[in-house]
Design a protein around this motif. Sequence first.
Motif, mmCIF file in Angstrom:
data_model
loop_
_atom_site.group_PDB
_atom_site.id
_atom_site.type_symbol
_atom_site.label_atom_id
_atom_site.label_comp_id
_atom_site.label_asym_id
_atom_site.label_seq_id
_atom_site.Cartn_x
_atom_site.Cartn_y
_atom_site.Cartn_z
ATOM 1 N N TRP A 23 46.382 18.502 9.234
ATOM 2 C CA TRP A 23 47.370 18.745 10.279
ATOM 3 C C TRP A 23 47.363 20.227 10.662
ATOM 4 N N THR A 24 47.496 20.498 12.004
ATOM 5 C CA THR A 24 47.584 21.877 12.492
ATOM 6 C C THR A 24 48.706 21.980 13.522
ATOM 7 N N PHE A 25 49.323 23.198 13.595
ATOM 8 C CA PHE A 25 50.366 23.481 14.593
ATOM 9 C C PHE A 25 50.132 24.900 15.109
ATOM 10 N N ASN A 26 49.973 24.995 16.432
ATOM 11 C CA ASN A 26 49.655 26.280 17.071
ATOM 12 C C ASN A 26 48.419 26.928 16.452
ATOM 13 N N GLY A 27 47.444 26.079 16.113
ATOM 14 C CA GLY A 27 46.179 26.585 15.589
ATOM 15 C C GLY A 27 46.180 26.885 14.110
ATOM 16 N N SER A 58 59.698 23.143 17.604
ATOM 17 C CA SER A 58 59.349 22.157 18.632
ATOM 18 C C SER A 58 57.947 22.457 19.150
ATOM 19 N N GLY A 59 57.169 21.408 19.426
ATOM 20 C CA GLY A 59 55.819 21.604 19.972
ATOM 21 C C GLY A 59 54.891 20.460 19.649
ATOM 22 N N VAL A 60 53.566 20.732 19.819
ATOM 23 C CA VAL A 60 52.523 19.722 19.647
ATOM 24 C C VAL A 60 51.864 19.914 18.290
ATOM 25 N N VAL A 118 56.823 17.007 18.765
ATOM 26 C CA VAL A 118 58.101 17.018 18.055
ATOM 27 C C VAL A 118 59.084 17.880 18.848
ATOM 28 N N ILE A 119 60.272 17.343 19.129
ATOM 29 C CA ILE A 119 61.324 18.063 19.851
ATOM 30 C C ILE A 119 62.505 18.254 18.908
#
Length: 680
Positions: A262-266, A287-289, A309-310
């Motif tokens: 899993w990654t979030f904002n790289g 919040s984000g992708v 996710v919000i």
Amino acid sequence: MKYIEKYCKILIVKINMEVISPMFTGHLCFLTLSPMGRVSIQALVGTNVTLAVSHAGASQPEVMWFLGKLLVAKWTVGESSLPDAASGVLKAEQDGSLTFRNVSMIYNGTYTVEMNKIGEAKVSATFDLFIYDLIMNVSLHTDSDDAIEGEVKFSLYYSTIQGEAKEVQWLFNGLQIKDGSHYSISGKRLTIKQPSRNDTGRYTVLLTNPFSSEDHHRNITVLYGPDMPLLKVSPTKAVFVSGESLFLSCQADGEPAPSNTWTFNGESIPAFSPGTVSLTDVKTNQSGVYTCLMINSRTNAALQRNITVIVYESPSGAPQCSVQTVPGGAALQFLCVWPGGAPAARVSFPSLSDAGGEGDYSITVQDIHKLNRQEIICTAEHPLRSTHCSVFPSAPVDFLAVVSTSVSADDQMMVLMVCSPEATPEALVFWMKSGERLQNDHKYQISTNTTQLRIRDFNASSADLDTYTCSAVNPLGNKTLHTTLTGPQISNSSVLSNEDGTEVTLTWDVPLTSVITGFDIQMKGPEFSQPDVNTADFHTIQIMPAFSRSAGISALDPKSTYYFRIIPKAGRTAGEQSENHRIGPAAELSVAAVAALSAGIPCGLLLLFILIGFIYCATQDRRYPVSRAVEKVVVSQSALNPHNLLRARLKTPADDRLQQPERADPVSSVDSSVRMTTAV
């Protein structure tokens, strides 16, 4: 004995046995055997088990035990020596029971016992004997090493080293398997027809008999895939609230399962478990992708999927509505506040304006008179929830002043007056006395919110007992209340006695504007400690505080008479006492009452004779002749002097106080007139 048995056989035809059995205790009329129905008995290998029977109605019957139709034992009940049977395994009991010693599996079967007695009917009972061994070393086996999705079947079977099961259950992941279209159960075998990935799990066989229970588990994996990956958010929600926790899972169906990242904002996110990341106490900046990358370790095939996710944050608490006076007092300012939140909440007053604001909004209204007692609603909208608050602007309404009194340690009395008018916005209260505005000084103290007036060094017998005025004012109107303080008073009082006459309860009311610091409860009558001593004057027996409206008095003599009263007090100033309340038995006629009654009866008779005299005189004007008989009657009546006779009956010579003033003159004058008239 023979007579009793014969008598029983005659009576059994006529009377229920339950009625006559107590008359002939110990003497039954026919042979009976217990148990009466078919009995099932289960025994463990190597133990002793008894097929127990009991009989009644005949002594020393003959007993025969059969296994099926095979006779296994025969003897007579009550004999001192019993026959051996079955090489020491079977034991004949003196009551007719049959015992198996160190029983083995070969003695399974149905046993029948028969009892005979000459002259009696044959009786019998049946036993089903089941012998079990302990179940040990259960194993599960499969026909093939792997179960593959789509094949015709996949089978499991069990084996044991010792013991047989009375009941066999197959379970899949803890749930019982039923014989049907997908599963087939036959003997010791379970067959899965056309297995699929859903059949992957834990299989259990459970073997039970009355003395033991054993199970065995085996995990079966059905190979398949890989399939398209599946991303999940747990719990499943469109929006999360700040402070909540959630899990992101990425599962690509396949065997073996693919690895994932899993990654979030790289940036990589540490995994909570394979394919799952945990986000605890989330904030709005999370919040984000989120991206899941899946790789099959055997084929190196890769798949990537995203999920959004919000995270929202609700404003704290509830929206707050208020209204306040604009400086100058000619307008009202309405406020609605609901701060915080992401995104910010929107608040507005729809009935006052179409405009609104985010989190904090106010509006000033000049035309306020039409708003009196109208509900003004503020709507508050946020993505997580919608709510509202309201305010009711209103002019001061009618109210009452609350008066309370207290006494300081230095014996100074203070009166507190409270005027709390209902008004929105809050009304400003002005205090006056005799038309003059009161200000804070040593004597008068006005609270910060102006609703309370304290009068120090209050004198309940001076000019402090006056009319005080409180005026409540806000932009929508005003109200004025005049309150005249009075000295200590009691508006009404009453007394109630219990049925025994040993306890009484005094109750009273007080005017709302009466200045009172307490009450003295006074009594007149026999002393509590010396019932024979009667006090002629009232004396205080209780002192009650200002808030009291009742007092209880006990230990009274029900044969005595008591008087009670309440004295209201303001400091050292006593007010007018309540009425005197009398408690006790009915009072006898007093000396004065007896004297009045003695005087009243002659006076009544005197008036009656005067009336007769006037009537008689009026009749003499007609000059009718009067007979001598009439004259005698009149004279004799006068000579009797009925007034003196009646008075003599009522007079009590022993008490001079009962002597009435002499009334002989009026009576004599009347008698003389009567005589004179008669003579003419």
